[in-house]
Design a protein around this motif. Structure first.
Motif, PDB file in Angstrom:
ATOM      1  N   TYR A   1      13.204  50.563  43.946  1.00 26.40           N
ATOM      2  CA  TYR A   1      13.412  51.375  45.139  1.00 26.40           C
ATOM      3  C   TYR A   1      12.885  50.629  46.364  1.00 26.40           C
ATOM      4  CZ  TYR A   1      13.422  54.858  41.370  1.00 26.40           C
ATOM      5  OH  TYR A   1      13.654  55.541  40.208  1.00 26.40           O
ATOM      6  N   GLU A   2      13.693  50.603  47.419  1.00 27.89           N
ATOM      7  CA  GLU A   2      13.286  49.948  48.653  1.00 27.89           C
ATOM      8  C   GLU A   2      13.647  50.838  49.835  1.00 27.89           C
ATOM      9  OE1 GLU A   2      12.014  48.162  51.684  1.00 27.89           O
ATOM     10  OE2 GLU A   2      11.548  47.219  49.747  1.00 27.89           O
ATOM     11  N   GLN A   3      12.644  51.131  50.664  1.00 30.43           N
ATOM     12  CA  GLN A   3      12.860  52.006  51.807  1.00 30.43           C
ATOM     13  C   GLN A   3      13.772  51.378  52.862  1.00 30.43           C
ATOM     14  OE1 GLN A   3       9.273  53.686  53.478  1.00 30.43           O
ATOM     15  NE2 GLN A   3      10.142  53.741  55.542  1.00 30.43           N
ATOM     16  N   ALA A   4      13.652  50.083  53.074  1.00 33.32           N
ATOM     17  CA  ALA A   4      14.450  49.395  54.084  1.00 33.32           C
ATOM     18  C   ALA A   4      15.902  49.242  53.613  1.00 33.32           C
ATOM     19  CB  ALA A   4      13.848  48.026  54.385  1.00 33.32           C
ATOM     20  N   PRO A   5      16.798  48.941  54.537  1.00 36.26           N
ATOM     21  CA  PRO A   5      18.200  48.734  54.126  1.00 36.26           C
ATOM     22  C   PRO A   5      18.454  47.399  53.455  1.00 36.26           C
ATOM     23  CG  PRO A   5      17.975  48.482  56.509  1.00 36.26           C
ATOM     24  CD  PRO A   5      16.648  48.960  56.001  1.00 36.26           C
ATOM     25  N   GLN A   6      17.434  46.550  53.367  1.00 38.20           N
ATOM     26  CA  GLN A   6      17.588  45.261  52.706  1.00 38.20           C
ATOM     27  C   GLN A   6      16.316  44.941  51.929  1.00 38.20           C
ATOM     28  OE1 GLN A   6      17.301  45.245  56.310  1.00 38.20           O
ATOM     29  NE2 GLN A   6      15.098  44.985  55.909  1.00 38.20           N
ATOM     30  N   ALA A   7      16.467  44.102  50.926  1.00 33.18           N
ATOM     31  CA  ALA A   7      15.323  43.659  50.128  1.00 33.18           C
ATOM     32  C   ALA A   7      14.656  42.475  50.822  1.00 33.18           C
ATOM     33  CB  ALA A   7      15.773  43.278  48.720  1.00 33.18           C
ATOM     34  N   GLY A   8      13.471  42.123  50.338  1.00 30.78           N
ATOM     35  CA  GLY A   8      12.778  40.935  50.828  1.00 30.78           C
ATOM     36  C   GLY A   8      11.511  41.211  51.588  1.00 30.78           C
ATOM     37  N   GLY A   9      11.356  42.428  52.153  1.00 25.24           N
ATOM     38  CA  GLY A   9      10.152  42.715  52.928  1.00 25.24           C
ATOM     39  C   GLY A   9      10.007  41.744  54.086  1.00 25.24           C
ATOM     40  N   ARG A  10       8.828  41.140  54.213  1.00 25.90           N
ATOM     41  CA  ARG A  10       8.603  40.182  55.290  1.00 25.90           C
ATOM     42  C   ARG A  10       9.202  38.811  54.985  1.00 25.90           C
ATOM     43  NH1 ARG A  10       3.699  42.567  54.471  1.00 25.90           N
ATOM     44  NH2 ARG A  10       2.789  40.659  53.617  1.00 25.90           N
ATOM     45  N   CYS A  11       9.693  38.642  53.780  1.00 19.67           N
ATOM     46  CA  CYS A  11      10.332  37.382  53.378  1.00 19.67           C
ATOM     47  C   CYS A  11      11.841  37.598  53.414  1.00 19.67           C
ATOM     48  CB  CYS A  11       9.859  36.978  51.982  1.00 19.67           C
ATOM     49  SG  CYS A  11      10.653  35.489  51.335  1.00 19.67           S
ATOM     50  N   ARG A  12      12.423  37.536  54.591  1.00 16.72           N
ATOM     51  CA  ARG A  12      13.857  37.814  54.698  1.00 16.72           C
ATOM     52  C   ARG A  12      14.471  37.006  55.835  1.00 16.72           C
ATOM     53  NH1 ARG A  12      11.407  42.190  57.291  1.00 16.72           N
ATOM     54  NH2 ARG A  12      12.262  42.733  59.335  1.00 16.72           N
ATOM     55  N   SER A  13      15.771  36.906  55.786  1.00 14.79           N
ATOM     56  CA  SER A  13      16.546  36.249  56.832  1.00 14.79           C
ATOM     57  C   SER A  13      17.520  37.267  57.425  1.00 14.79           C
ATOM     58  CB  SER A  13      17.319  35.057  56.266  1.00 14.79           C
ATOM     59  OG  SER A  13      16.464  34.145  55.597  1.00 14.79           O
ATOM     60  N   PHE A  14      17.896  37.046  58.682  1.00 12.27           N
ATOM     61  CA  PHE A  14      18.855  37.946  59.303  1.00 12.27           C
ATOM     62  C   PHE A  14      19.624  37.208  60.386  1.00 12.27           C
ATOM     63  CE2 PHE A  14      14.973  38.254  61.757  1.00 12.27           C
ATOM     64  CZ  PHE A  14      15.398  38.318  63.083  1.00 12.27           C
ATOM     65  N   TYR A  15      20.811  37.730  60.698  1.00  8.30           N
ATOM     66  CA  TYR A  15      21.640  37.133  61.744  1.00  8.30           C
ATOM     67  C   TYR A  15      21.181  37.641  63.098  1.00  8.30           C
ATOM     68  CZ  TYR A  15      25.578  36.297  64.846  1.00  8.30           C
ATOM     69  OH  TYR A  15      26.350  35.923  65.905  1.00  8.30           O
ATOM     70  N   ASP A  16      20.994  36.718  64.030  1.00  2.01           N
ATOM     71  CA  ASP A  16      20.587  37.087  65.383  1.00  2.01           C
ATOM     72  C   ASP A  16      21.723  36.770  66.339  1.00  2.01           C
ATOM     73  OD1 ASP A  16      18.404  37.826  67.369  1.00  2.01           O
ATOM     74  OD2 ASP A  16      19.058  35.863  68.107  1.00  2.01           O
ATOM     75  N   ALA A  17      22.197  37.808  67.047  1.00  2.00           N
ATOM     76  CA  ALA A  17      23.345  37.637  67.936  1.00  2.00           C
ATOM     77  C   ALA A  17      23.005  36.786  69.155  1.00  2.00           C
ATOM     78  CB  ALA A  17      23.859  39.000  68.370  1.00  2.00           C
ATOM     79  N   THR A  18      21.753  36.849  69.627  1.00  2.00           N
ATOM     80  CA  THR A  18      21.373  36.063  70.802  1.00  2.00           C
ATOM     81  C   THR A  18      21.529  34.570  70.536  1.00  2.00           C
ATOM     82  OG1 THR A  18      19.801  37.760  71.523  1.00  2.00           O
ATOM     83  CG2 THR A  18      19.490  35.528  72.388  1.00  2.00           C
ATOM     84  N   LEU A  19      21.115  34.154  69.367  1.00  2.00           N
ATOM     85  CA  LEU A  19      21.186  32.738  69.009  1.00  2.00           C
ATOM     86  C   LEU A  19      22.476  32.382  68.283  1.00  2.00           C
ATOM     87  CD1 LEU A  19      17.529  32.173  67.699  1.00  2.00           C
ATOM     88  CD2 LEU A  19      18.390  31.983  70.035  1.00  2.00           C
ATOM     89  N   ASP A  20      23.175  33.406  67.768  1.00  2.00           N
ATOM     90  CA  ASP A  20      24.350  33.190  66.924  1.00  2.00           C
ATOM     91  C   ASP A  20      23.988  32.316  65.718  1.00  2.00           C
ATOM     92  OD1 ASP A  20      26.995  33.378  66.052  1.00  2.00           O
ATOM     93  OD2 ASP A  20      27.619  31.585  67.166  1.00  2.00           O
ATOM     94  N   ARG A  21      22.819  32.620  65.161  1.00  2.30           N
ATOM     95  CA  ARG A  21      22.332  31.893  63.995  1.00  2.30           C
ATOM     96  C   ARG A  21      21.612  32.859  63.062  1.00  2.30           C
ATOM     97  NH1 ARG A  21      25.191  28.753  65.938  1.00  2.30           N
ATOM     98  NH2 ARG A  21      24.900  26.531  66.431  1.00  2.30           N
ATOM     99  N   THR A  22      21.546  32.501  61.806  1.00  7.28           N
ATOM    100  CA  THR A  22      20.715  33.228  60.842  1.00  7.28           C
ATOM    101  C   THR A  22      19.321  32.627  60.891  1.00  7.28           C
ATOM    102  OG1 THR A  22      22.569  33.789  59.404  1.00  7.28           O
ATOM    103  CG2 THR A  22      20.372  33.822  58.422  1.00  7.28           C
ATOM    104  N   ILE A  23      18.328  33.490  61.102  1.00  9.13           N
ATOM    105  CA  ILE A  23      16.948  33.020  61.220  1.00  9.13           C
ATOM    106  C   ILE A  23      16.074  33.791  60.241  1.00  9.13           C
ATOM    107  CG2 ILE A  23      17.204  32.331  63.628  1.00  9.13           C
ATOM    108  CD1 ILE A  23      15.843  34.935  64.439  1.00  9.13           C
ATOM    109  N   ASP A  24      14.884  33.275  59.999  1.00  7.90           N
ATOM    110  CA  ASP A  24      13.920  33.946  59.132  1.00  7.90           C
ATOM    111  C   ASP A  24      13.053  34.888  59.953  1.00  7.90           C
ATOM    112  OD1 ASP A  24      14.788  32.596  56.868  1.00  7.90           O
ATOM    113  OD2 ASP A  24      13.362  30.952  57.150  1.00  7.90           O
ATOM    114  N   ASN A  25      12.630  35.976  59.316  1.00  9.29           N
ATOM    115  CA  ASN A  25      11.740  36.903  59.990  1.00  9.29           C
ATOM    116  C   ASN A  25      10.461  36.207  60.438  1.00  9.29           C
ATOM    117  OD1 ASN A  25      11.217  39.732  60.736  1.00  9.29           O
ATOM    118  ND2 ASN A  25       9.520  39.536  59.297  1.00  9.29           N
TER     119      ASN A  25
END
Length: 419
Positions: free
Chosen positions: A36-60
């Protein structure tokens, strides 16, 4: 339970690295697992996400793992992600003083202490033996107690390493935890100090392949599922409420709570946990071309400025500042401007700041002062079928990827040993 036809289910609460590693260990043993994970994605603080400002996938946040992190390396192997990690061989750690341009590269291994080109400038071999004072530190000592600030290596080695490893000023950081880092890496020689980098990001290295492997093993994952309550009777956890719906924990079932410390404290009556530690601030700048850092490696330690570590990936340079409560109070624009000055000095760039995404982790780690470390609970609890996992539990290590995986493995083994 081993003689029963029914194999007990293990409910793992939290799909950060601790929960993923616990679920993996249990599923490999044949236990049914519900995650069970409360967030919409797994990984907690160890995750990557797409950032529209940079138009790149970055790490948290940026993480530097080492070859001596055996639990993390084993976890990556078991989820089939070994190729997603690049080991820098031989071990090397470049540094730059942004005030005067002095540069040096620490190259541990062999007789490195007797080679002036492989150690901090103007240092002497015997000065590195001070690391043993951290290894032998008492529970109440801070890093400054064991390695005084007036020491020759404090500003250029001990402080950068300790602040980044423990996310705390050296006057507060536990010397014993810092000693555990030294014991498992630097004091074990070059083969334990090789940096491990994830060129495609933390998600590609530690989260996405884990989810694929867990799915293959039949683990049921529920994202966006908030555990509201744990119900206890006698010496057992008897149920968990997920988004208001109670799920019974049957005889033979078990629970691993791998949520953050403040969530665990809310769910478990009487649990003692360490308080939250300082913020960590990360800033990601997209440059006009591929980044090459001084020293030739994809990371660089900085001394004398606000930024502490730079990480290069493609045309993005990530800046990390630990123990950053004061900095986190500033606006994103102010933070970007301050950190850009250090980036520009390190890379010898002119002109205005480049596009930037600032990420503030206000509860990035538990507090890692000596008194707070004493509040870390063990994996086992007073309830027969409930175990704890997380980098805030008593692993003997600073809160890190290695500690998270190690805690998950330990919690899973506690569950399995009770079967």
């Amino acid at each position: 339970m081993s003689g029963s036809a029914r194999v007990g289910v293990c409910h793992v609460i939290g799909a950060g690295l601790a929960g993923l590693s616990a679920a993996l260990r249990l599923a490999e043993s044949g236990r049914p697992v519900r995650l069970y994970e409360q967030a919409p994605q797994a990984g907690g603080r160890c995750r990557s996400f797409y950032d529209a400002t940079l138009d790149r996938t970055i790490d948290n946040g940026s993480h530097l793992a080492l070859s001596g992190n055996h639990a993390l390396v084993d976890y990556a192997r078991r989820i089939g992600a070994g190729a997603a990690l690049v080991e820098q061989t031989p071990a090397a750690f470049p540094f730059l003083d942004v005030r005067n341009g002095d540069a040096w590269t620490l190259r541990p291994g062999g007789l490195w202490l007797f080679d002036p080109q492989r150690r901090v400038p103007h240092s002497r071999p015997w000065q590195y033996l001070a690391a043993l004072r951290a290894v032998l530190a008492t529970a109440g000592q801070s890093v400054d107690d064991a390695l005084p600030p007036d020491g020759a290596l404090h500003e250029r080695l001990w402080r950068p390493l300790a602040v980044s490893a423990l996310n705390a000023p050296t006057a507060r950081a536990s010397a014993r935890l810092f000693g555990s880092v030294m014991r498992e890496t630097l004091l074990r020689g070059e083969s334990a100090c090789r940096p491990l980098l994830a060129p495609q990001g933390l998600g590609a290295a530690f989260v996405d392949p884990a989810l694929r492997r867990l799915a293959e093993l039949g683990v049921v994952l529920r994202l966006g599922a908030r555990v509201d309550t744990l119900r206890f009777e006698g010496t057992r956890a008897m149920g968990l409420s997920v988004d208001g719906a109670m799920i019974d924990v049957a005889a033979g079932d078990s629970v691993i709570l791998a949520a953050p410390a403040w969530v665990a404290e809310r769910l478990i009556p009487g649990l003692t946990v360490p308080p939250p530690g300082p913020a960590i601030v990360n800033a990601h700048f997209r440059l006009d071309q591929l980044v090459r850092l001084p020293g030739g490696l994809p990371f660089l330690g900085l001394v004398g400025g606000t930024a502490e570590w730079l990480f290069a990936r493609g045309d993005v340079v990530a800046v990390t500042v630990s123990a950053a409560d004061a900095l986190a109070q500033e606006t994103a624009e102010s933070i970007a401007a301050s950190l850009w000055r250090d980036v520009a000095a390190a890379l010898r760039l002119d002109g205005p700041s480049r596009p930037c995404r600032v990420v503030k982790e206000r509860r990035a780690t538990p507090d890692q002062a000596p008194d707070s470390v004493l509040r870390r609970p063990p994996a086992r609890t007073r309830w027969d079928n409930l175990c704890l996992a997380g980098d805030w539990t008593d692993t003997g290590l600073p809160a890190s990827l290695e500690a998270a995986v190690r805690s998950g493995d330990r919690a899973a083994r506690c569950v399995l040993s009770a079967c």
